[in-house]
Design a protein around this motif. Structure first.
Motif, PDB file in Angstrom:
ATOM      1  N   THR A 101      66.655   6.701 106.567  1.00  0.00           N
ATOM      2  CA  THR A 101      66.163   6.158 105.311  1.00  0.00           C
ATOM      3  C   THR A 101      66.419   4.658 105.268  1.00  0.00           C
ATOM      4  O   THR A 101      67.565   4.221 105.419  1.00  0.00           O
ATOM      5  N   GLN A 159      71.221   1.611 104.377  1.00  0.00           N
ATOM      6  CA  GLN A 159      71.091   2.269 103.087  1.00  0.00           C
ATOM      7  C   GLN A 159      72.459   2.777 102.613  1.00  0.00           C
ATOM      8  O   GLN A 159      73.262   3.291 103.405  1.00  0.00           O
ATOM      9  N   TYR A 278      70.750  10.803  94.792  1.00  0.00           N
ATOM     10  CA  TYR A 278      70.231  10.641  96.151  1.00  0.00           C
ATOM     11  C   TYR A 278      70.353  11.977  96.861  1.00  0.00           C
ATOM     12  O   TYR A 278      71.161  12.839  96.490  1.00  0.00           O
ATOM     13  N   THR A 283      67.755   9.330 100.449  1.00  0.00           N
ATOM     14  CA  THR A 283      66.525   9.004  99.730  1.00  0.00           C
ATOM     15  C   THR A 283      66.781   9.105  98.226  1.00  0.00           C
ATOM     16  O   THR A 283      67.367  10.088  97.771  1.00  0.00           O
ATOM     17  N   ASP A 302      61.528  16.608 102.792  1.00  0.00           N
ATOM     18  CA  ASP A 302      62.566  15.718 103.297  1.00  0.00           C
ATOM     19  C   ASP A 302      61.882  14.746 104.259  1.00  0.00           C
ATOM     20  O   ASP A 302      60.653  14.693 104.347  1.00  0.00           O
ATOM     21  N   ARG A 303      62.667  13.953 104.987  1.00  0.00           N
ATOM     22  CA  ARG A 303      62.047  12.952 105.859  1.00  0.00           C
ATOM     23  C   ARG A 303      61.250  13.599 106.996  1.00  0.00           C
ATOM     24  O   ARG A 303      60.162  13.141 107.345  1.00  0.00           O
ATOM     25  N   SER A 313      59.172  11.316 102.417  1.00  0.00           N
ATOM     26  CA  SER A 313      60.132  12.164 101.719  1.00  0.00           C
ATOM     27  C   SER A 313      59.958  12.061 100.207  1.00  0.00           C
ATOM     28  O   SER A 313      59.671  10.989  99.667  1.00  0.00           O
ATOM     29  N   GLY A 315      62.611  13.068  98.424  1.00  0.00           N
ATOM     30  CA  GLY A 315      64.007  13.094  97.998  1.00  0.00           C
ATOM     31  C   GLY A 315      64.610  14.484  97.980  1.00  0.00           C
ATOM     32  O   GLY A 315      65.483  14.769  97.161  1.00  0.00           O
TER      33      GLY A 315
END
Length: 464
Positions: A101, A159, A278, A283, A302-303, A313, A315
């Motif tokens: 992320t 991040q 998060y 994310t 998700d990613r 994503s 989140g």
């Protein structure tokens, strides 16, 4: 040391031990959980635990592995990195790795009620005492729990995020001659749990459930109380709005199609209640409308699943998502016209018997002949693609005639497609008072008002 400092330390350890090209993401969570259980109308257990968990996911040399631990001293963190790195070397290649992320702002999340975070056993016991007093001699059992979590995320792409969450929940039954009545509620503040109101509601339903009659199986119009609606939301989440299952064509969801009644709007809304802002991949979490006025609008990603779908994503990264898929965990069925404002303790005001709250009473009053259902349990999916579910009713079913519950009914087994039951033209009414239901899984909850449906397929008795 703060949770964010711990996460940053693990990232630095990865750089030192695995090299600058390794990609790492770290989640640190401190949880303080407390539970007061009661049975036979007495508290028999009060337990509390506090611990810190560190989860590391590492991608190096084209391979991915994850590890976790609870030792946060230098030796414990070093051991976590070393064994995760060793697992990475043994893992198969991961050509679909979506990357980390990137840095992005994370919302602050809902305010945390400090009184709930620091709740004492006496405060939980007071609500249990009120519940037991309110059942007026019936046998009572259940629990009152509080939870406080604080956490942090950091990855080697820069991040980072922090957050806190609290939850209070109560779930209790009252028993009268073998008939059970139930009342449940989850909230951001322990002060919003009224043990007396919940106990009165459970007792009224238990007394009204005496001497049930047996009705033939078949299709009946139903009013489902919020506890039963929560089962619909949970299964829709796991099997329908799951991005991995959708990509594998194992979900009923058809984006852009009017699959539900226009009265149905479903939102996954993690920031509606106190929760970490998060996900497991860092994310930011934000509301996601899954169904808008009957039209399926989105599924959770998700990613990894978002990259495969070309959407990114939403989140919904979580432990196990690579196996069973990313799930909406905070699903709300929104009342048409918005929720009514009801103060704590008013859910049972002025209503007694099978219909235990004014919101449900309004839906029951419009039914010529049908069933009022309190709760579902032991639900299992028979056909994941169509989301055909079988299960049992429990904690009270009543025959409704001309808007009045006339007789308690023995429990049924049902077999029903949840999306079909909520399809166009099949939702005859929604309540105005959403009730949040607790879930056994960490961070999951479901919020819905009572729901009136044109048809529900009851296939036999509960023993069948």
């Amino acid at each position: 040391m703060s949770e964010l400092d711990l996460a940053g330390r693990v990232v630095e350890l990865v750089r030192r031990l695995a090299g600058p090209d390794a990609q790492a993401e770290v989640v640190v969570t401190r949880a303080d959980l407390a539970l007061t259980r009661f049975a036979n109308s007495f508290i028999h257990q009060n337990v509390a635990e506090s611990g810190t968990a560190v989860r590391l996911r590492l991608h190096a040399d084209g391979r991915t592995a994850a590890g976790s631990g609870s030792l946060v001293d230098p030796d414990g963190l070093t051991a976590l990195v070393e064994r995760t790195l060793a697992a990475t070397r043994l893992a198969p290649p991961d050509p679909a790795w979506p990357g980390l992320t990137p840095p992005a702002p994370v919302p602050s999340g809902a305010p945390v009620d400090e009184a709930t975070a620091a709740a004492s056993p006496d405060e939980r016991a007071a609500r249990v005492s009120a519940f037991v007093d309110a059942v007026e001699g019936l046998e009572a059992a259940g629990y009152c729990r509080t939870a406080h979590r604080s956490g942090a995320f950091a990855n080697s792409a820069g991040q980072s995020a922090v957050g806190r969450s609290v939850e209070a929940a109560m779930d209790g039954i009252a028993r009268a001659g073998g008939a059970d009545g139930v009342a449940r509620h989850a909230a951001d503040r322990l002060a919003d749990l009224d043990g007396g109101a919940l106990g009165a509601r459970a007792a009224a339903k238990a007394r009204a459930a005496a001497d049930p009659v047996e009705l033939p199986p078949g299709r009946y119009e139903v009013v489902l109380e919020p506890a039963a609606v929560a089962d619909l939301l949970q299964n829709l989440s796991w099997y329908g709005f799951n991005g991995k299952r959708h990509a594998e064509r194992q979900s009923f969801a058809e984006l852009g199609a009017a699959q539900f009644d226009p009265a149905v709007t479903l939102v996954d809304d993690p920031l509606h209640a106190s929760g970490l802002p998060y996900d497991l991949e860092g994310t930011p979490r934000r509301p996601l409308t899954l169904v808008e006025a009957g039209t399926t609008a989105a599924v959770a990603h998700d990613r990894r699943s978002g990259a495969e779908a070309g959407t990114g994503s939403t989140g919904h990264g979580m432990v196990g998502a690579s196996t069973f898929g990313p799930l909406p965990r905070n699903l709300r069925l929104l009342p048409v016209g918005g929720p009514a404002k009801v103060a704590a303790g008013q859910l049972s005001a002025g209503v007694t018997g099978a219909v235990a709250d004014p919101d449900t009473a309004g839906l029951v009053a419009g039914m010529a002949r049908g069933l009022l259902v309190s709760d579902f349990w032991y639900t299992r999916v028979l056909d994941a693609k169509q989301l055909v579910v079988t299960g049992l009713t429990r904690n009270g079913v009543w025959l409704v005639e001309d808007g009045v519950p006339t007789r308690a009914v023995r429990d049924f087994r049902f077999t029903e497609s949840y999306p079909r039951a909520m399809g166009p033209g099949r939702v005859l009414g929604l309540g105005r008072v959403p009730v949040r239901q607790p879930d056994r899984m960490d961070g999951f909850w479901w919020e819905a008002p009572a729901l009136r449906l044109a048809s529900w397929n009851f296939t036999g008795g509960a023993s069948g």
